[in-house]
Design a protein around this motif. Structure first.
Motif, PDB file in Angstrom:
ATOM      1  N   PRO A  29     -13.976  49.724  -2.917  1.00  0.00           N
ATOM      2  CA  PRO A  29     -12.739  50.474  -3.140  1.00  0.00           C
ATOM      3  C   PRO A  29     -11.799  49.693  -4.061  1.00  0.00           C
ATOM      4  CG  PRO A  29     -13.152  50.127  -0.774  1.00  0.00           C
ATOM      5  CD  PRO A  29     -14.117  49.278  -1.519  1.00  0.00           C
ATOM      6  N   ALA A  31      -7.831  49.776  -4.946  1.00  0.00           N
ATOM      7  CA  ALA A  31      -6.532  50.383  -4.604  1.00  0.00           C
ATOM      8  C   ALA A  31      -5.567  50.070  -5.731  1.00  0.00           C
ATOM      9  CB  ALA A  31      -6.068  49.876  -3.252  1.00  0.00           C
ATOM     10  N   GLY A  32      -4.604  49.166  -5.506  1.00  0.00           N
ATOM     11  CA  GLY A  32      -3.671  48.821  -6.586  1.00  0.00           C
ATOM     12  C   GLY A  32      -4.284  47.912  -7.636  1.00  0.00           C
ATOM     13  N   GLY A  33      -5.385  47.282  -7.278  1.00  0.00           N
ATOM     14  CA  GLY A  33      -6.068  46.411  -8.238  1.00  0.00           C
ATOM     15  C   GLY A  33      -5.368  45.080  -8.468  1.00  0.00           C
ATOM     16  N   GLN A  34      -4.291  44.820  -7.750  1.00  0.00           N
ATOM     17  CA  GLN A  34      -3.495  43.619  -8.031  1.00  0.00           C
ATOM     18  C   GLN A  34      -4.191  42.331  -7.592  1.00  0.00           C
ATOM     19  OE1 GLN A  34      -0.495  43.848  -9.945  1.00  0.00           O
ATOM     20  NE2 GLN A  34      -1.752  45.659 -10.194  1.00  0.00           N
ATOM     21  N   SER A  35      -5.144  42.463  -6.702  1.00  0.00           N
ATOM     22  CA  SER A  35      -5.958  41.302  -6.359  1.00  0.00           C
ATOM     23  C   SER A  35      -7.378  41.467  -6.886  1.00  0.00           C
ATOM     24  CB  SER A  35      -6.001  41.098  -4.841  1.00  0.00           C
ATOM     25  OG  SER A  35      -4.715  40.777  -4.374  1.00  0.00           O
ATOM     26  N   LEU A  36      -7.920  42.660  -6.698  1.00  0.00           N
ATOM     27  CA  LEU A  36      -9.328  42.865  -7.041  1.00  0.00           C
ATOM     28  C   LEU A  36      -9.582  42.666  -8.534  1.00  0.00           C
ATOM     29  CD1 LEU A  36     -12.149  43.548  -6.175  1.00  0.00           C
ATOM     30  CD2 LEU A  36     -11.561  45.984  -6.186  1.00  0.00           C
ATOM     31  N   TYR A  78       3.996  49.231  -2.238  1.00  0.00           N
ATOM     32  CA  TYR A  78       5.150  48.487  -1.700  1.00  0.00           C
ATOM     33  C   TYR A  78       6.440  49.157  -2.143  1.00  0.00           C
ATOM     34  CZ  TYR A  78       1.432  44.939  -1.925  1.00  0.00           C
ATOM     35  OH  TYR A  78       0.250  44.271  -1.857  1.00  0.00           O
ATOM     36  N   THR A 111      -0.846  48.087  -2.811  1.00  0.00           N
ATOM     37  CA  THR A 111      -0.773  49.029  -1.687  1.00  0.00           C
ATOM     38  C   THR A 111      -0.767  48.291  -0.350  1.00  0.00           C
ATOM     39  OG1 THR A 111      -3.170  49.242  -1.478  1.00  0.00           O
ATOM     40  CG2 THR A 111      -2.062  50.754  -3.013  1.00  0.00           C
ATOM     41  N   ASN A 115      -3.300  45.307   0.610  1.00  0.00           N
ATOM     42  CA  ASN A 115      -2.742  44.025   1.029  1.00  0.00           C
ATOM     43  C   ASN A 115      -3.385  43.555   2.336  1.00  0.00           C
ATOM     44  OD1 ASN A 115      -0.674  42.186   2.325  1.00  0.00           O
ATOM     45  ND2 ASN A 115       0.307  42.534   0.340  1.00  0.00           N
ATOM     46  N   ASN A 124       1.703  39.139   2.479  1.00  0.00           N
ATOM     47  CA  ASN A 124       2.839  39.318   3.373  1.00  0.00           C
ATOM     48  C   ASN A 124       2.502  40.086   4.647  1.00  0.00           C
ATOM     49  OD1 ASN A 124       4.017  38.337   1.088  1.00  0.00           O
ATOM     50  ND2 ASN A 124       5.614  39.882   0.954  1.00  0.00           N
ATOM     51  N   GLU A 189       3.891  31.431  -3.537  1.00  0.00           N
ATOM     52  CA  GLU A 189       4.195  32.631  -2.747  1.00  0.00           C
ATOM     53  C   GLU A 189       4.759  32.193  -1.399  1.00  0.00           C
ATOM     54  OE1 GLU A 189       4.087  35.131  -4.516  1.00  0.00           O
ATOM     55  OE2 GLU A 189       2.707  34.557  -6.100  1.00  0.00           O
TER      56      GLU A 189
HETATM   57  C1  LIG Z   1       1.166  37.730  -9.516  1.00  0.00           C
HETATM   58  C2  LIG Z   1       0.828  38.236  -8.149  1.00  0.00           C
HETATM   59  C3  LIG Z   1       1.483  37.669  -7.060  1.00  0.00           C
HETATM   60  C4  LIG Z   1       1.209  38.138  -5.777  1.00  0.00           C
HETATM   61  N1  LIG Z   1       1.913  37.615  -4.733  1.00  0.00           N
HETATM   62  C5  LIG Z   1       1.784  38.194  -3.498  1.00  0.00           C
HETATM   63  C6  LIG Z   1       2.618  37.833  -2.397  1.00  0.00           C
HETATM   64  O1  LIG Z   1       3.467  36.948  -2.501  1.00  0.00           O
HETATM   65  N2  LIG Z   1       2.458  38.451  -1.237  1.00  0.00           N
HETATM   66  C7  LIG Z   1       1.550  39.463  -1.084  1.00  0.00           C
HETATM   67  O2  LIG Z   1       1.473  40.016  -0.037  1.00  0.00           O
HETATM   68  N3  LIG Z   1       0.740  39.815  -2.089  1.00  0.00           N
HETATM   69  C8  LIG Z   1       0.847  39.218  -3.295  1.00  0.00           C
HETATM   70  N4  LIG Z   1       0.025  39.617  -4.319  1.00  0.00           N
HETATM   71  C9  LIG Z   1      -1.149  40.462  -4.032  1.00  0.00           C
HETATM   72  C10 LIG Z   1      -0.777  41.893  -4.073  1.00  0.00           C
HETATM   73  O3  LIG Z   1       0.102  42.178  -3.030  1.00  0.00           O
HETATM   74  C11 LIG Z   1      -2.036  42.745  -3.989  1.00  0.00           C
HETATM   75  O4  LIG Z   1      -1.593  43.962  -4.428  1.00  0.00           O
HETATM   76  C12 LIG Z   1      -2.693  42.945  -2.645  1.00  0.00           C
HETATM   77  O5  LIG Z   1      -3.236  41.762  -2.140  1.00  0.00           O
HETATM   78  C13 LIG Z   1      -3.855  43.887  -2.771  1.00  0.00           C
HETATM   79  O6  LIG Z   1      -3.418  45.179  -2.821  1.00  0.00           O
HETATM   80  P1  LIG Z   1      -4.004  46.187  -3.894  1.00  0.00           P
HETATM   81  O7  LIG Z   1      -3.562  47.532  -3.465  1.00  0.00           O
HETATM   82  O8  LIG Z   1      -3.615  45.776  -5.226  1.00  0.00           O
HETATM   83  O9  LIG Z   1      -5.573  46.067  -3.623  1.00  0.00           O
HETATM   84  P2  LIG Z   1      -6.797  45.806  -4.595  1.00  0.00           P
HETATM   85  O10 LIG Z   1      -6.565  44.623  -5.417  1.00  0.00           O
HETATM   86  O11 LIG Z   1      -7.128  47.038  -5.291  1.00  0.00           O
HETATM   87  O12 LIG Z   1      -7.898  45.523  -3.520  1.00  0.00           O
HETATM   88  C14 LIG Z   1      -7.920  44.336  -2.762  1.00  0.00           C
HETATM   89  C15 LIG Z   1      -9.134  44.335  -1.830  1.00  0.00           C
HETATM   90  O13 LIG Z   1      -8.957  45.257  -0.779  1.00  0.00           O
HETATM   91  C16 LIG Z   1      -9.975  46.255  -0.790  1.00  0.00           C
HETATM   92  N5  LIG Z   1      -9.311  47.508  -0.427  1.00  0.00           N
HETATM   93  C17 LIG Z   1      -8.177  48.013  -0.981  1.00  0.00           C
HETATM   94  N6  LIG Z   1      -7.805  49.120  -0.345  1.00  0.00           N
HETATM   95  C18 LIG Z   1      -8.728  49.355   0.614  1.00  0.00           C
HETATM   96  C19 LIG Z   1      -8.878  50.355   1.609  1.00  0.00           C
HETATM   97  N7  LIG Z   1      -7.985  51.338   1.752  1.00  0.00           N
HETATM   98  N8  LIG Z   1      -9.927  50.268   2.440  1.00  0.00           N
HETATM   99  C20 LIG Z   1     -10.835  49.266   2.326  1.00  0.00           C
HETATM  100  N9  LIG Z   1     -10.731  48.291   1.432  1.00  0.00           N
HETATM  101  C21 LIG Z   1      -9.682  48.322   0.570  1.00  0.00           C
HETATM  102  C22 LIG Z   1     -10.543  46.233  -2.178  1.00  0.00           C
HETATM  103  O14 LIG Z   1     -11.866  46.665  -2.204  1.00  0.00           O
HETATM  104  C23 LIG Z   1     -10.429  44.773  -2.509  1.00  0.00           C
HETATM  105  O15 LIG Z   1     -11.469  44.065  -1.928  1.00  0.00           O
HETATM  106  C24 LIG Z   1       0.251  39.171  -5.601  1.00  0.00           C
HETATM  107  C25 LIG Z   1      -0.413  39.702  -6.702  1.00  0.00           C
HETATM  108  C26 LIG Z   1      -0.133  39.253  -7.965  1.00  0.00           C
HETATM  109  C27 LIG Z   1      -0.834  39.862  -9.129  1.00  0.00           C
END
Ligand SMILES: Cc1cc2nc3c(=O)[nH]c(=O)nc-3n(C[C@H](O)[C@H](O)[C@H](O)COP(=O)(O)OP(=O)(O)OC[C@H]3O[C@@H](n4cnc5c(N)ncnc54)[C@H](O)[C@@H]3O)c2cc1C
Lengths: 284, 824
Positions: A29, A31-36, A78, A111, A115, A124, A189
């Motif tokens: 999956p 989601a926001g892609g911010q980690s993946l 968020y 998302t 997260n 967080n 962080e």
């Molecule tokens: C510069 C930067 C700083 C950051 N600092 C912080 C911080 O201080 N605190 C904080 O909390 N976060 C921080 N983040 C991380 C950010 O919050 C990410 O968005 C979060 O970790 C992942 O959310 P995402 O929606 O982007 O998920 P994605 O990156 O899309 O996915 C993350 C993982 O979760 C899985 N996944 C996503 N959604 C689902 C679902 N519904 N069901 C099953 N699996 C799923 C994906 O397959 C993947 O493995 C930071 C990110 C960046 C780029």
């Protein structure tokens, strides 16, 4: 782009998403892609198919029940948490936490579900879910199941889902007058973090849930919770009750801080979180 | 040196005004041109393969799978480079001639994580990246050496066999009579160890290089953001067996340099070889992780066995210490740092007796390169730690001790123990001003009020010097055979065919506003508005003026660049006046330049606009005497050369720098006792860089240097694990200071004109790393006496927390005092 070649699919329905996850080897999956996406850029994970769930309407709602419990869809960003009047009404501290998560760019995309699923120790929300005894709603082609937050996080970047399962939403119980404290030692962080959910009456603590974050698995601190129950709401009493917050936790050492330091900070953030809850809850 | 015009022109001088920067409009409208914005016909894209190990033998490299991938143009590996080139020039081989052999690409052994071992070039960046993954390198890991002090031990593992040991350079600096001073002193303050950490001022734009080795002309066109291309050419040309005339270096806008971008020359060289092999242009844009792993780090330095003789009244006589500078795995620009610190031997103080046993060592870390404040800030941080510890241990007032030991305004020009001549300054006034800006008395009161609250207050002072305009002759202290001395810069000022005024500089700025300040000084000479003067943006070797020192580095533009401009524009002015006088049939001293016209003084009716002058020279030249028509070109090149002599290499004595700006910083910080977190409550800077050409540009430099210094003091450090893996090679883990991490900075200035620079201006781009000194000082003040000392320049929460919780025995505090009449 620096990613290795990967297929991308944006299903229109939850069912299509689940189908893709179960039928494609290496599907994941997105989601926001911010980690993946960062991980894919490092070529540190091999993914064949990205199933973009970020626009699935089923995952994008915030519902407040009559009793005050809140269900937040896994795909809620968020920013949406920070600006939802409903959430602000029922769970002001949570929207404040969301409002101060990272920066506007990440808040627009990251998302709640992503997260939690990603469970990076710096994230967080994992300790928030654990402190609140949240219920994680999970679905797959094989049906639905609920997982207690305490069982959801299984390790560094790991959770209890199987590859074909999706987190659809999370139910947070009614606060019923409890307040949330949320405190961290910000290095990068964060190097240490604690979440406290506290009920008080007449200068005493009725109940307190305390969870510690910045750990591979966010942990409750049962000894602290027991010591807080019934204690006066004074700084001295809270300091004494939270002094053992580090018991049983195994924090990491990295470039920001050693495990020793993080152990020492556990009681500091726990105390501060409890005091913040006593004083009305987290404002951001 | 030529001074600004004495001509009577009706305008107020443009020089000295805070004119908005000419560069800003294009930058703010995203119309700047950075390397990655540039392209060449048929360009391919390069990707480096880099060592995951800090130290390993390369057993084999297999490029066959990569070359078989569709879209791959070619590959290049170290063995090929070794066959085609000579090892890179080394500044200071040992007396027996032994030196390290470094090639443009790793050969046989890699010596730091991120060292490049192979290159692949493909039709797209994506394919290049995929192909790089297909290059198989087999490594045999070797022991890892990370401690810059231990590296000097005789039984240490040797990183470069051809060098024989890990010592890049070693020398004893001995001025005055330190043994006498230690005897004579009422107290000797001894400090066990101080450590200046490894970080980078982290340019926001990483390195980028676009190069075409033209198969037809054999010309090598290099579009890059290297900030000192002439140095690069001098080093890589001989290695590659090409003449400097073959290189055409080009740059326009550069997103920060800070010295770090001097380092990209090895990549320029190897990418040129790749282009030659492919017969096509190639582009490479560095990633942040590559930049952190291999782009270059600032020097890490350890000071040991420090002894400071002090008289009863607090007068410091000098110091003695051993310094170990960790240069990383290869010497890029190093070991110049081993002598550059000696531009500021006594810092701002009247220290007379100094002995420094200096060793520069090699370790399995990223090469150290100049970083804003290069080599001097490490040393001044050391001196500022010393003066604060002297004050603390002898129970003296840190303000009074500074004032007592400062070089006083009447002492200038002041000759330091090693023959440097400090030009001008007023340090006591700067200190008074900056203390008032932070409300020193109020801060001291706050400190008392907060005692016991869990939030301690600390007040810190950092006096620093920003020495500018090097005498490159100091390199001979490292190696008397080196053919370098002096300094200089070039400029061409010209009228174009319709009388337009244009300047072409030898510099390649990275945000320093040269187009603005250059046009300001030229405008004053030519009697016109800076708006009407075009300064060619960036540098292009094919038409810009340049000499071997050309570039933008080491706080010198305000002296070298500006004086080159003044000289060139004065020559242009003289030619314009000569042509005009001929046309008027008047004497030259009857002609003045006003508003883009040559006029007879006092008669605005008798005027020839510059277009008329240009017309006579370029298109209507039979109106001029033939001799004049052939001689006058309206294209005037000037090379400014500061007056320097060769230093005495035996005594390590001589004037190493032309100007000395000072910055006096003061901070009030709050230290959280529970977490060790330091928060800046108030921050102020008084800058003295002599005459300011554009005060707003100066203020920008002050803010920038302060921001970088605060980041370095509290947030930024490159941390390696015990295997030599860099733990923070991206911005998630390397906490570069952003705007929100830098407090409001109060600034003020004094102007002590330099008697040596012609204009009174001084270089001032580096800020001397002053926040490092200031914040260490403030934390020390918050800790108070009797505690362990602040012995590291990097003070993140954990380090401060450990200091707060330190309760070791008194003889392990890291400092002690031996006083006359008492036993130590
Ligand atoms: C510069 C930067 C700083 C950051 N600092 C912080 C911080 O201080 N605190 C904080 O909390 N976060 C921080 N983040 C991380 C950010 O919050 C990410 O968005 C979060 O970790 C992942 O959310 P995402 O929606 O982007 O998920 P994605 O990156 O899309 O996915 C993350 C993982 O979760 C899985 N996944 C996503 N959604 C689902 C679902 N519904 N069901 C099953 N699996 C799923 C994906 O397959 C993947 O493995 C930071 C990110 C960046 C780029």
């Amino acid at each position: 782009m620096l990613l290795a070649a990967v297929d991308y699919y944006r299903p229109d329905t939850l069912d299509e998403a689940l189908e893709a996850l179960v039928s494609t080897e290496g599907a994941r999956p997105l989601a926001g892609g911010q980690s993946l996406v960062s991980i894919l850029k490092l070529r540190a994970a091999s993914v064949e198919l990205l199933v973009d769930i970020s626009r699935l309407e089923d995952l994008r709602t915030i519902e407040v029940a009559d009793d005050g419990a809140v269900r937040i869809g896994a795909g809620v960003t968020y920013d949406e948490m920070a600006t939802s009047p409903d959430l602000h009404q029922s769970y002001a501290s949570l929207s404040n936490i969301a409002a101060h998560t990272v920066d506007a760019q990440v808040r627009n995309r990251g998302t709640f579900g992503g997260n939690l699923c990603h469970n990076d120790p710096i994230n967080n929300f994992p300790p928030v879910a654990v402190a609140l005894d949240a219920v994680m709603h999970v679905t797959s082609k094989n049906g639905d199941r609920d997982i207690a937050a305490g069982d959801f996080f299984t390790g560094y970047f790991a959770n209890a889902l199987s590859p074909d399962e999706l987190l659809t939403g999370v139910t947070l119980p009614a606060l019923d007058g409890r307040s949330i404290g949320y405190q961290e030692v910000e290095i990068g962080e964060a190097a240490a973090r604690a979440v406290a959910v506290v009920a008080t009456s007449n200068g005493n603590i009725e109940s307190a849930n305390v969870a510690l974050g910045c750990l591979p698995i966010p942990m409750r601190a049962p000894g602290v919770e027991a010591a807080l129950a019934g204690a006066p709401t004074t700084a001295e009493a809270v300091a004494e009750a939270t002094a053992s917050a580090a018991d049983g936790i195994e924090p990491l050492t990295d470039a920001d801080a050693s495990a020793d330091y993080r152990l020492a900070m556990a009681s500091v953030v726990a105390k501060r979180a409890v005091m913040e809850a006593i004083e009305g809850g987290h404002h951001g | 040196m030529t001074a600004p015009t004495t001509e009577k022109v009706a305008t107020t001088p443009w020089t000295g005004q805070s004119l908005p920067r000419k560069e800003d409009e294009r930058l703010l409208k995203a119309q700047g041109s950075f390397v990655d914005d540039e392209g060449m016909y048929r360009q391919g894209y390069a990707e480096f393969v880099r060592s995951p190990y800090a130290h390993a033998r390369i057993v084999s490299i297999d490029v066959s799978a990569a070359e078989a991938l569709a879209g791959v143009i070619t590959t290049l590996i170290g063995d090929e480079v070794k066959a085609m080139t000579e090892p890179l020039f080394q500044f200071a081989p040992k007396e027996d001639g032994s030196q390290m052999n470094e090639y443009l690409l790793g050969v046989d052994i890699v010596r730091y994580q991120g060292e490049a071992v192979a290159l692949v070039m493909a039709e797209t960046r994506e394919i290049a990246r995929d192909a790089a993954d297909l290059i198989e390198v087999e490594y045999e890991p070797l022991p890892v050496l990370l401690d810059g002090v231990a590296a000097a031990e005789p039984d240490s593992y040797v990183l470069h066999d051809s060098l024989g040991d890990n010592i890049a350079w070693k020398g004893l600096f001995d001025w005055g009579d330190i043994e006498w001073a230690l005897e004579e002193a009422d107290h000797v303050v001894k400090i066990d160890k101080l450590h200046f950490h490894r970080y980078s001022s982290t340019p926001i734009e990483c390195n980028a290089i676009l190069v075409n080795w033209d198969p037809g002309t054999d010309m090598i066109r290099v579009v890059s953001n290297n900030q000192f291309p002439m140095f690069g050419a001098l080093v890589i040309g001989p290695s590659m067996g090409v003449g400097v005339d073959q290189f055409d270096f080009v740059s326009q806008d550069i997103g920060g340099g800070f010295g770090i971008k001097i380092n990209s020359y090895t990549h320029i060289g190897v990418l040129a070889l790749l282009s030659r092999k492919a017969g096509r242009p190639v582009k490479w844009t560095e990633t942040r992780t590559e930049h952190h792993q291999s782009g270059g780090h600032g020097n890490e330095r350890t000071f040991l066995d420090i002894e400071v003789p002090v008289m009863a009244d607090g007068t410091m006589l000098g110091y003695k210490m051993r310094a170990f500078d960790d240069a990383g795995a290869y010497l890029h620009y190093e070991p110049l740092g081993a002598v550059i610190w000696s531009q500021v031997v006594p810092g701002p103080y009247k220290l007379k007796h100094v002995q420094v046993d200096y060793t520069e060592t090699l370790t399995n870390k990223c090469p150290a390169v100049p970083n804003r404040g290069y080599s001097r800030m490490q040393h001044i941080w050391f001196l500022e730690r010393v003066i604060d510890l002297v004050a603390q241990e002898l129970e003296l007032d840190p303000v009074e001790v500074r004032k007592l030991n400062y070089i006083q305004p009447e002492d200038y020009p002041y000759t330091t123990p090693n023959g440097c001549v400090y030009d001008s300054g007023d340090l006591p006034t700067a200190l008074d001003m900056v203390l008032e800006m932070i409300d020193y008395e109020g801060a001291k009161q706050l400190k008392e009020e907060r005692a016991g609250s869990g939030k301690r207050i600390g007040i810190g002072i950092g006096t620093t010097l920003d020495s500018g305009t090097n005498n490159f002759g100091q390199s001979r202290i490292l190696n008397p055979e080196l053919p370098f001395s002096g300094n200089g810069e070039a400029c061409t000022a010209l009228l174009d065919l319709y009388g337009e005024v244009m300047l072409k500089l030898g510099t390649n700025p990275q945000g320093q506003g040269h187009e603005t300040t250059g046009s300001q000084v030229a405008a004053d000479i030519l009697g016109m508005s800076p708006e009407n003067i075009r300064v060619w943006a960036g540098f292009d070797k094919s038409h810009s003026a340049y000499i071997g020192f050309s570039g933008t580095y080491a706080s010198q533009f305000a002296v070298t660049g500006i004086n080159a401009i003044i000289g060139a524009v004065e020559k242009l002015k003289a030619e314009i006046i000569e042509v005009a006088a001929h046309a008027f049939g008047a004497e030259q001293d009857q002609v003045e330049l006003v508003d883009g016209e040559a006029r007879i003084i006092g008669n605005p009716e008798a005027a020839i606009p510059f277009i008329g002058i240009a017309n006579m020279v370029f298109a209507n030249n039979s109106t001029l005497p033939h001799e004049m028509a052939e001689r006058v070109s309206l294209t005037c090149r000037h090379v400014y050369v500061p007056k320097f002599e060769l230093p005495d290499v035996e005594k390590k004595y001589g004037n190493l720098t032309l100007t000395y700006s000072s910055q006096t910083h003061a901070a009030v910080v709050e230290v959280d006792e529970e977490t060790g977190k330091v928060q800046i409550l108030d921050y102020a800077v008084v800058d003295d860089c002599g005459k300011r050409i554009n005060p707003m540009v100066v203020d920008g430099q002050v803010h920038g240097a302060t921001g970088l210094g605060i980041g370095a003091a509290l947030r930024e450090a490159f941390e390696y694990d015990e295997d030599g893996q860099l733990l923070n090679s991206n911005f998630l883990f390397y906490h570069a200071a952003t705007a929100t991490d830098v407090p409001n900075i109060k600034t003020d200035h004094i102007e002590s004109p330099s008697p040596f620079s012609g204009t009174g201006a001084k270089g001032m781009g580096e800020g001397g790393g002053a926040p490092l000194h200031t914040i260490s000082s403030a934390i020390q003040d918050a800790l108070g006496p009797g505690k362990a000392i602040v012995s590291d320049s990097h003070n993140p929460p954990e380090r401060v927390w450990r200091l707060l919780n330190w309760d070791g025995p008194a003889d392990e505090r890291g400092v002690s005092v031996a006083s006359k009449g008492t036993t130590s």
